[in-house]
Design a protein around this motif. Sequence first.
Motif: not given
Length: 419
Positions: A119-121, A193-205, A207-219
């Motif tokens: 996910i990126y901007e 079920r299908y995705v093995d890693m989430i990689i957010p490339r963007g601002g702090q908001k 990053q925080e959204l992905c860390r808070r909401e994801s059930t997939v491991p996040v970098i």
Amino acid sequence: MSIEEMGRRAKEASHIMAGFLTRDRNRALESIRKGLENAIPEILKANEEDLTEARAKGIGAALLDRLTLNEKRLQGIIADIGKVAGLQDPVGEEFDSRVLPNGLRLRKRRVPLGVLGVIYEARPNVTVDITSLSVKTGNACILRGGKETLRSNTVLVTVIRNALKEAGFPEDAVQYISDPNREYVNQLLKLDRYVDMIIPRGGQKLQELCRRESTVPVIIGGFGIGHIFVDASADPEKSLPLIGNSKIQRPSACNAVDTVLVHQALQDSFIPRLAQYLAERDVELVAHGRAWEILKDLLPGHVREGQPADFDVEWLSLKVNIAVVDDLNAAVAHLRAHGAVHSDAILTNDYENALTFMNAVDSACVYVNASTRFSDGGQFGLGAEVAISTQKLHARGPMGLQELTTYKWICEGSYSLRE
């Protein structure tokens, strides 16, 4: 197509991708490189349309810079595909081999991660970078760029998918979520079920959204306040262009310096020179405490008094904090208090101070007498990068090919039985 269906197709594609040999994946990269090269006029036209709309909406200069694709930038992005193809493929590498007393032979073998959700901007270059790294390592990816770069990314992904198909690869190895509805991001974050890693490339908001909401491991990565500490022993003549490079070379980048800390022994001699050097290059100086007292009457119109909250701002523009610290320990304490997790540097001719800084600063990339702008996959010899990780597990700093793999244990015996 639903996000669920995209995930299912990506997982199937990842299984096929994992079965290709290095030479096959390099052939696919060459097909993508040629396809993008032939499509340069179409890509630039789409990008100009994105830029026109972004300007009309009043999008800031930093975001516009990240969105912009001119021919030179685009040629560089395409050339990086060839660099990735030329790198050693980590997939299949075996390491940590050992033979146990019972005769069982163990070793680790590198394998692809599987499916990456990125996910990126406003960075159309990320679309190409992720694709090349993903294909090289036998992964599949689901991409979700920002709405401000939709036209550019749509053309890029269409060309990439066609090139994969022509090379005999599954086109679903690269998919793009084109609908700007944020609900699709939320669905992607739950697609464990299908995705093995989430990689957010963007601002702090983001990053925080992905860390808070994801059930997939996040970098987590790409955000952090960049610092340079000018030690008492630093060479002033060499420090000026280095600080200038760290701030000016591309101010919208996440590895551009945000705060310069100057040892008190240099404050009267160095700070006025630094301020003059940066002001002549249109950098706005945000001066704090003793630095403000030195500069407030020196460069009117170029200097403003800093507030404590300014130390926690990633400027992404031609602005920089300047402050005085008592010593190395005070500099390290400042870094720890103000988001030093990305790229931070010390300028010094004192080996012990350099060593102390390297050991004490807990950033992903720590520099001694070098610009912070080197935090980049291409500069590190990785070909490109999927992100700059600022967390501690799995990967740190620019993530290249090896960071997109995991490993499995290979255990060989001779009809061995456990006693």
